[in-house]
Design a protein around this motif. Sequence first.
Motif, PDB file in Angstrom:
ATOM      1  N   ARG A 192       6.056   4.322  13.798  1.00  0.00           N
ATOM      2  CA  ARG A 192       6.628   5.179  12.747  1.00  0.00           C
ATOM      3  C   ARG A 192       7.057   4.380  11.527  1.00  0.00           C
ATOM      4  NH1 ARG A 192      10.002   9.550  16.333  1.00  0.00           N
ATOM      5  NH2 ARG A 192       8.245  10.103  17.660  1.00  0.00           N
ATOM      6  N   GLY A 193       6.856   3.079  11.555  1.00  0.00           N
ATOM      7  CA  GLY A 193       7.042   2.297  10.343  1.00  0.00           C
ATOM      8  C   GLY A 193       8.314   1.488  10.253  1.00  0.00           C
ATOM      9  N   MET A 194       9.052   1.345  11.340  1.00  0.00           N
ATOM     10  CA  MET A 194      10.266   0.517  11.281  1.00  0.00           C
ATOM     11  C   MET A 194       9.864  -0.959  11.222  1.00  0.00           C
ATOM     12  SD  MET A 194      13.683   0.200  11.673  1.00  0.00           S
ATOM     13  CE  MET A 194      14.471  -1.420  11.605  1.00  0.00           C
ATOM     14  N   PRO A 195      10.175  -1.659  10.114  1.00  0.00           N
ATOM     15  CA  PRO A 195       9.811  -3.070  10.027  1.00  0.00           C
ATOM     16  C   PRO A 195      10.750  -3.933  10.868  1.00  0.00           C
ATOM     17  CG  PRO A 195      10.975  -2.416   8.058  1.00  0.00           C
ATOM     18  CD  PRO A 195      10.873  -1.184   8.911  1.00  0.00           C
ATOM     19  N   ARG A 196      10.237  -5.059  11.343  1.00  0.00           N
ATOM     20  CA  ARG A 196      11.059  -5.943  12.154  1.00  0.00           C
ATOM     21  C   ARG A 196      11.975  -6.786  11.272  1.00  0.00           C
ATOM     22  NH1 ARG A 196       6.672 -10.560  13.998  1.00  0.00           N
ATOM     23  NH2 ARG A 196       8.496 -11.495  14.943  1.00  0.00           N
ATOM     24  N   ARG A 197      12.965  -7.393  11.880  1.00  0.00           N
ATOM     25  CA  ARG A 197      13.836  -8.373  11.221  1.00  0.00           C
ATOM     26  C   ARG A 197      14.760  -7.785  10.152  1.00  0.00           C
ATOM     27  NH1 ARG A 197      10.376 -14.004  10.653  1.00  0.00           N
ATOM     28  NH2 ARG A 197      10.484 -14.502  12.832  1.00  0.00           N
ATOM     29  N   TYR A 198      15.116  -6.514  10.249  1.00  0.00           N
ATOM     30  CA  TYR A 198      16.081  -5.966   9.298  1.00  0.00           C
ATOM     31  C   TYR A 198      17.338  -5.501  10.028  1.00  0.00           C
ATOM     32  CZ  TYR A 198      12.786  -6.096   5.478  1.00  0.00           C
ATOM     33  OH  TYR A 198      11.934  -6.528   4.513  1.00  0.00           O
ATOM     34  N   ALA A 199      18.486  -5.693   9.370  1.00  0.00           N
ATOM     35  CA  ALA A 199      19.751  -5.285   9.975  1.00  0.00           C
ATOM     36  C   ALA A 199      19.983  -3.791   9.820  1.00  0.00           C
ATOM     37  CB  ALA A 199      20.900  -6.053   9.345  1.00  0.00           C
ATOM     38  N   LEU A 249      16.150   6.459  18.313  1.00  0.00           N
ATOM     39  CA  LEU A 249      15.353   5.499  19.085  1.00  0.00           C
ATOM     40  C   LEU A 249      16.072   4.152  19.188  1.00  0.00           C
ATOM     41  CD1 LEU A 249      11.793   6.378  17.763  1.00  0.00           C
ATOM     42  CD2 LEU A 249      12.583   6.571  20.124  1.00  0.00           C
ATOM     43  N   HIS A 250      16.711   3.721  18.096  1.00  0.00           N
ATOM     44  CA  HIS A 250      17.444   2.451  18.137  1.00  0.00           C
ATOM     45  C   HIS A 250      18.586   2.521  19.140  1.00  0.00           C
ATOM     46  CE1 HIS A 250      15.832  -0.533  15.513  1.00  0.00           C
ATOM     47  NE2 HIS A 250      15.718   0.288  14.495  1.00  0.00           N
ATOM     48  N   GLN A 251      19.242   3.677  19.186  1.00  0.00           N
ATOM     49  CA  GLN A 251      20.377   3.781  20.117  1.00  0.00           C
ATOM     50  C   GLN A 251      19.907   3.773  21.563  1.00  0.00           C
ATOM     51  OE1 GLN A 251      22.611   7.147  18.659  1.00  0.00           O
ATOM     52  NE2 GLN A 251      23.915   5.803  17.416  1.00  0.00           N
ATOM     53  N   ILE A 252      18.754   4.440  21.842  1.00  0.00           N
ATOM     54  CA  ILE A 252      18.216   4.402  23.202  1.00  0.00           C
ATOM     55  C   ILE A 252      17.888   2.951  23.566  1.00  0.00           C
ATOM     56  CG2 ILE A 252      16.290   5.119  24.676  1.00  0.00           C
ATOM     57  CD1 ILE A 252      16.135   7.672  22.983  1.00  0.00           C
ATOM     58  N   SER A 253      17.282   2.236  22.605  1.00  0.00           N
ATOM     59  CA  SER A 253      16.922   0.841  22.839  1.00  0.00           C
ATOM     60  C   SER A 253      18.160  -0.002  23.149  1.00  0.00           C
ATOM     61  CB  SER A 253      16.190   0.294  21.611  1.00  0.00           C
ATOM     62  OG  SER A 253      15.805  -1.022  21.815  1.00  0.00           O
ATOM     63  N   SER A 254      19.230   0.217  22.389  1.00  0.00           N
ATOM     64  CA  SER A 254      20.461  -0.554  22.623  1.00  0.00           C
ATOM     65  C   SER A 254      21.074  -0.217  23.973  1.00  0.00           C
ATOM     66  CB  SER A 254      21.483  -0.283  21.514  1.00  0.00           C
ATOM     67  OG  SER A 254      21.024  -0.832  20.299  1.00  0.00           O
ATOM     68  N   LEU A 255      20.973   1.068  24.362  1.00  0.00           N
ATOM     69  CA  LEU A 255      21.473   1.469  25.675  1.00  0.00           C
ATOM     70  C   LEU A 255      20.710   0.728  26.773  1.00  0.00           C
ATOM     71  CD1 LEU A 255      23.139   3.528  27.438  1.00  0.00           C
ATOM     72  CD2 LEU A 255      21.086   4.954  27.405  1.00  0.00           C
ATOM     73  N   GLY A 256      19.374   0.651  26.603  1.00  0.00           N
ATOM     74  CA  GLY A 256      18.550  -0.065  27.576  1.00  0.00           C
ATOM     75  C   GLY A 256      18.966  -1.513  27.691  1.00  0.00           C
ATOM     76  N   GLY A 271      20.391 -14.568  25.375  1.00  0.00           N
ATOM     77  CA  GLY A 271      20.635 -13.182  25.767  1.00  0.00           C
ATOM     78  C   GLY A 271      21.835 -12.601  25.042  1.00  0.00           C
ATOM     79  N   ILE A 272      22.864 -13.426  24.850  1.00  0.00           N
ATOM     80  CA  ILE A 272      24.028 -12.946  24.096  1.00  0.00           C
ATOM     81  C   ILE A 272      23.601 -12.577  22.678  1.00  0.00           C
ATOM     82  CG2 ILE A 272      26.188 -13.705  23.026  1.00  0.00           C
ATOM     83  CD1 ILE A 272      26.764 -15.257  25.564  1.00  0.00           C
ATOM     84  N   ALA A 273      22.751 -13.449  22.085  1.00  0.00           N
ATOM     85  CA  ALA A 273      22.266 -13.151  20.736  1.00  0.00           C
ATOM     86  C   ALA A 273      21.485 -11.847  20.728  1.00  0.00           C
ATOM     87  CB  ALA A 273      21.404 -14.308  20.229  1.00  0.00           C
ATOM     88  N   ALA A 274      20.688 -11.620  21.780  1.00  0.00           N
ATOM     89  CA  ALA A 274      19.916 -10.369  21.858  1.00  0.00           C
ATOM     90  C   ALA A 274      20.853  -9.178  21.916  1.00  0.00           C
ATOM     91  CB  ALA A 274      19.019 -10.389  23.090  1.00  0.00           C
ATOM     92  N   MET A 275      21.936  -9.303  22.704  1.00  0.00           N
ATOM     93  CA  MET A 275      22.891  -8.200  22.791  1.00  0.00           C
ATOM     94  C   MET A 275      23.543  -7.954  21.436  1.00  0.00           C
ATOM     95  SD  MET A 275      22.433  -7.222  25.782  1.00  0.00           S
ATOM     96  CE  MET A 275      23.594  -5.864  25.686  1.00  0.00           C
ATOM     97  N   LEU A 276      23.822  -9.035  20.689  1.00  0.00           N
ATOM     98  CA  LEU A 276      24.420  -8.867  19.361  1.00  0.00           C
ATOM     99  C   LEU A 276      23.454  -8.129  18.429  1.00  0.00           C
ATOM    100  CD1 LEU A 276      26.141 -12.348  18.849  1.00  0.00           C
ATOM    101  CD2 LEU A 276      27.259 -10.150  19.275  1.00  0.00           C
ATOM    102  N   ILE A 277      22.165  -8.479  18.536  1.00  0.00           N
ATOM    103  CA  ILE A 277      21.179  -7.790  17.702  1.00  0.00           C
ATOM    104  C   ILE A 277      21.195  -6.293  18.002  1.00  0.00           C
ATOM    105  CG2 ILE A 277      18.689  -7.482  17.347  1.00  0.00           C
ATOM    106  CD1 ILE A 277      18.359 -10.484  17.795  1.00  0.00           C
ATOM    107  N   ARG A 278      21.166  -5.957  19.303  1.00  0.00           N
ATOM    108  CA  ARG A 278      21.138  -4.543  19.670  1.00  0.00           C
ATOM    109  C   ARG A 278      22.451  -3.859  19.282  1.00  0.00           C
ATOM    110  NH1 ARG A 278      16.634  -2.988  18.970  1.00  0.00           N
ATOM    111  NH2 ARG A 278      17.826  -1.079  19.007  1.00  0.00           N
TER     112      ARG A 278
END
Lengths: 259, 600
Positions: free
Chosen positions: B490-497, B506-513, B64-71
């Motif tokens: 919309r075409g955002m590929p996975r596994r990119y920084a 959308l990424h920021q909403i996801s990180s807020l969640g 979970g910590i790793a997930a938070m770092l990703i977000r």
Amino acid sequence: MTTLDINHGGDAKANRPYHQTYTQASHFRSKDEEFDAVKIGMWLFLATEVLLFAGLFVGYAIFRMMHPEAFANGSHYLDWKWGCLNTIVLLFSSWTIATAIGNAQRNEQKALRRNLLITIACALLFVGIKLTFEYMPKWSGWFLSIDPALSHYESSKTALGGMLHFVEGYGGKRPGSLFDYPFAENPYEPMWWSIYYCATGIHATHVLIGVGLISWLYLRARKLHFGPGHYNAVEIVGLYWHIVDLIWIFLFPLLYLIH
Amino acid sequence: MTTLHGDIHGAHGHHGGHDHHDGSYLERKGGMIATIIDWATTIDHKKIGVMYLVAVLTMFFVGGIAAMLIRYELIDPVTIAQVDGASVTEGTRLAALFGDKDMSVAEADRIYNRVMTLHGAVMVFMFIVPGIPASLGNFLLPLMLGAKDVAFPRLNLASWYVYVFGSIFGILAIVMGGVDTGWTFYTPYSSSHADPGHWRVVFMILAAFILGFSSIFTGLNFIVTVHKLRAPGLGWFDLPLFVWAMYSTSVIQVLATPVIGITLLLLVFERLFHVGIFDPALGGDPVLFQHFFWFYSHPVVYVMILPGMGIISECIAVHSRKQIFGYKAIAFSSLSIAAISFLVWGHHLFTSEGELAATIFSALTFLVAIPTAVKVFNWIGTLYKGSIQINTPMLYTLFFLFTFSIGGLTGLPLGALATDLHLHDSYFVVAHFHYVMMGGTVIAFLAGIHHWWPKMFGRMYNERWSMFACVLVFIGFNTTFFTQFFLGTRGMPRRYASYLPEYQTLHQISSLGAGILLVGFLLHLALLVGSLIAGKKAPANPWGGLTFEWEADSPPTTHNFHHEPIAKHGPYAFDDVVPPHCDPKDYPLADPLPEGAKAH
């Protein structure tokens, strides 16, 4: 923890051998139920063993289909006679361990110990032959062959009226990066050797684990742990030993006999 | 200790090494050190289940910590700005967090790749695969069968040690600097020779290999236990549906795990001896690795979800106080999911395998939808006209129905070849499997933890606050992952920084969640730990369940039952059976009548 209370029942039981006083672990209702459970468990484990080797067999089939010449060329370097001898050794050991189970059921303690020892000896013989006459010569040096067909490999000496040949080793026929590329007669031959060493190596590891298990049986048999009342361990190690044998029965033709 | 099948060899009165027959299994056996030794050497399935629960939740925390770092990294894209003629990298948040803010983009990407691999590998191999079966399964399976223990108690303990040993290898790989192969270890990422992370990758692969053994041990144990240790009168169709789910799970564990075993072993040989079976540079076939890997890893997806489905079946029947709808359909759908799971691995390779194979695997993939939908319809059928009690387990169960259905239905466009070509390797895939794995399994796990918490520890958790935490998790989860469906389409590929600026909102909403989700989980943790210290004592049967585990004390005695239970009614016969130990005042939140109102 619960199965080793040998002197649980007091003096009357203390003088009787373990297999007569044995009672099942406390969460089973009867010894028969425990025996069934142990056997189902072992059969499931054998299924995992089959699937483990299935990966290697599928790899073999796919690469053989992709590079048939490399496989034909590689298997040409294996001496089917040593393979055949090892097959006989393992089949014989399967017979002795099956007999050992019968010995335990009939309380033939001496024959039980003898058959376990023969099985251990056969297992060690198998690994010995594999190392001395199959792995080592492919790595370097001179080796002993009983295959006259190999005599054209610069055989310099024969013994026992031509039955045995001292042949110069093939050298370089090792797995993966240890393979000596100048020896490759086909660009994909290293892969054949990789599969050969992985399959036979993992099988030989199983044989050695079997040696450990059967030695454990032997030590327990000396303490009269097995008899008509209790022979679970002999039964399931016997099952394990048969699967080790069975896998070799498939490896032998696939590696040695098909060209 | 009365047994119906006691035999002449003296089954009666043979208690093995247990000292206290009537005390709770949690009773301390002396001082601190004696207690630790007692737990470390225990063969009691309940203690092993609790030990597993602690271990997998610890790994859930690490993942979970790793997930938070990703977000955290994905809050803004990595950009290179020109400031006074020099180019300045902005948005490399992880690089700033781990030291060097002026790190090159490539190096910052490498950190992100490691964190992403860490999240995937820990969550899959150390949390979600062993998760429910090893913790709740271990604790409940023998209780539900009316048995004293699993068939092979020592093997059970061994499986825990193997799990810890394997996890240590994984943690070692992380501490040494991490692995950037992705949790799937695809060759040639995992096999390239020049990689300086040589030993780390070997350790991570070995960790997954070793963890496989613990999985096999558990599965093998459960299958034998279900076959041989059912209480008298407990036929196959009297089994709780959780047991059916565990049985199906175990079949997959036993039959699929050896294949990943040989695959990972060959991968280790690939790294150490360069055997060339998977490495294209040596003539090997990387697609063969993908086939082998998914032959295990697809069935194992059902190892992750089937136990969750079992928990939902229990919770929905007990908390609706109603006979489960379509018992046999649910039981057989578990088995058929297990069977079909072995035929669909190719849908992970739609873009790397041949067209004919892709077509066949696509068709087979849709078959999985049938038994899965059978389950969902039956659960909804159970709710219909039930007297539903809204409490934390039930709230999570309803939450599961919602999110798991979204997860399942978004699998269909991924299983269809034409739409998959557009969606594959995008955030749509990420959102889909998080809706199934997290919206399915993790949510069901939480439902199960709350449902059986009173049984496991003899304490009631705080219902109101736990329901509040559940709502937080629901909001946080959907905010995090629903947005990712839009990102993916919309075409955002996975596994990119990094990403294009238009994806940022959308990424920021996801990180807020993700932040809300974290708060929800921490609140749950605090509430559960708090309940152990200050919770009300739990009755034996707080929910009025009819399965055997509710006949045992809360917490159960060392030998589980005072008398071997005998099955006299079905597991969900709520229509005509009064649940054992059941007292209306034991229902914490059931039908709170207003002051002065009369019960009818």
